[in-house]
Scaffold this active site. Structure first.
Site, mmCIF file in Angstrom:
data_model
loop_
_atom_site.group_PDB
_atom_site.id
_atom_site.type_symbol
_atom_site.label_atom_id
_atom_site.label_comp_id
_atom_site.label_asym_id
_atom_site.label_seq_id
_atom_site.Cartn_x
_atom_site.Cartn_y
_atom_site.Cartn_z
ATOM 1 N N GLU A 115 -7.440 -1.875 -8.203
ATOM 2 C CA GLU A 115 -6.809 -0.650 -7.703
ATOM 3 C C GLU A 115 -6.848 -0.577 -6.178
ATOM 4 O O GLU A 115 -5.940 -0.011 -5.558
ATOM 5 C CB GLU A 115 -7.471 0.580 -8.329
ATOM 6 C CG GLU A 115 -7.450 0.614 -9.858
ATOM 7 C CD GLU A 115 -6.062 0.424 -10.459
ATOM 8 O OE1 GLU A 115 -5.050 0.726 -9.780
ATOM 9 O OE2 GLU A 115 -5.976 -0.044 -11.614
ATOM 10 N N HIS A 118 -3.803 -2.222 -4.862
ATOM 11 C CA HIS A 118 -2.662 -1.294 -4.858
ATOM 12 C C HIS A 118 -2.750 -0.343 -3.665
ATOM 13 O O HIS A 118 -1.740 -0.060 -3.005
ATOM 14 C CB HIS A 118 -2.631 -0.481 -6.157
ATOM 15 C CG HIS A 118 -2.282 -1.272 -7.376
ATOM 16 N ND1 HIS A 118 -1.307 -2.240 -7.382
ATOM 17 C CD2 HIS A 118 -2.758 -1.217 -8.646
ATOM 18 C CE1 HIS A 118 -1.209 -2.765 -8.596
ATOM 19 N NE2 HIS A 118 -2.079 -2.157 -9.377
#
Length: 235
Positions: A115, A118
């Site tokens: 994550e 991202h």
């Protein structure tokens, strides 16, 4: 109101109930259970941020790019549906960690890294997460490629043996699955998006500078990043 719900479902928010209307009530034993899950999640998150060479490099890279990450602001341990482990909410710049689905530190380390990639992409590029499936595909390819999701050890735990170029196959497969999980698009559309951007995004190794196949690789990548940062600071 109905149109808003459909829109949220199409963007994958149905997997993260606490991101939606927030009308789920926690009572009695369930509330105590969720508190225990949340506490464990917070502890594992701190360990990941403090000790994982993958996470430490990404945190340094985010700070260097002007997007300093703060644990209390940018991470949220929440209950999730299905088997999803985490997600990046671009609307709030928050990383969601699924406290009911992450039970081991090694899993937490991978999810945090995935994550954060991202989040790094969100910081450094103009990613149109909600309207351009090719942009989403690129970040999912990078996250699967660089987070350790597709190391040989993890592939063996999934009972995938002897696959030629297993790393590329795994990256493509996991990117495709991630897109289909969070977007209401056909498999054909998702496959087309992945194929169109695969080569360029697979070969984009920033901020690692290489594919970190192990913690040792990630440590060397972090050291190289710090040295590169010092070099440019002295110019």
């Amino acid at each position: 109101m109905e149109e808003k719900k459909i829109e949220q479902d199409e963007l994958g928010y149905q997997l993260f109930p606490e991101r939606g209307n927030g009308d789920r009530k926690k009572q009695g034993l369930l509330s105590k259970s969720l508190f225990t899950f949340n506490h464990k999640c917070q502890v594992m998150l701190k360990i990941a941020l403090d000790t994982s060479p993958y996470a430490k490099l990404l945190l340094d890279a985010m700070k260097h790019t002007g997007c300093t990450v703060y644990k209390d602001r940018h991470f949220s341990c929440e209950e999730c549906d299905g088997s999803v482990s985490g997600g990046f909410d671009a609307a709030t710049s928050e990383i969601v960690l699924c406290q009911n689905n992450i039970h081991q530190q090694s899993h937490m380390n991978r999810v945090v890294t995935h994550e954060l990639i991202h989040a790094f992409d969100h910081c450094r590029a103009h990613v149109d997460w909600f309207n351009n499936v090719r942009h989403l595909a690129c970040s999912e390819i990078r996250a699967a490629n660089l987070s350790g999701d597709c190391t040989l050890a993890n592939e063996l735990t999934r009972f995938k043996f002897g696959v030629k170029e297993h790393h590329k196959v795994c990256v493509r497969d996991r990117a495709l699955r991630s897109i289909l999980a969070v977007r209401n698009v056909s498999r054909e559309t998702a496959e087309k998006a992945v194929d169109e951007v695969f080569d360029s995004c697979f070969n984009d190794h920033e901020p690692f500078g290489r594919i970190p196949h192990s913690k040792t690789d990630a440590k060397f990548a972090h050291r190289d990043f710090q040295n590169r940062d010092r070099y440019y600071a002295n110019l």
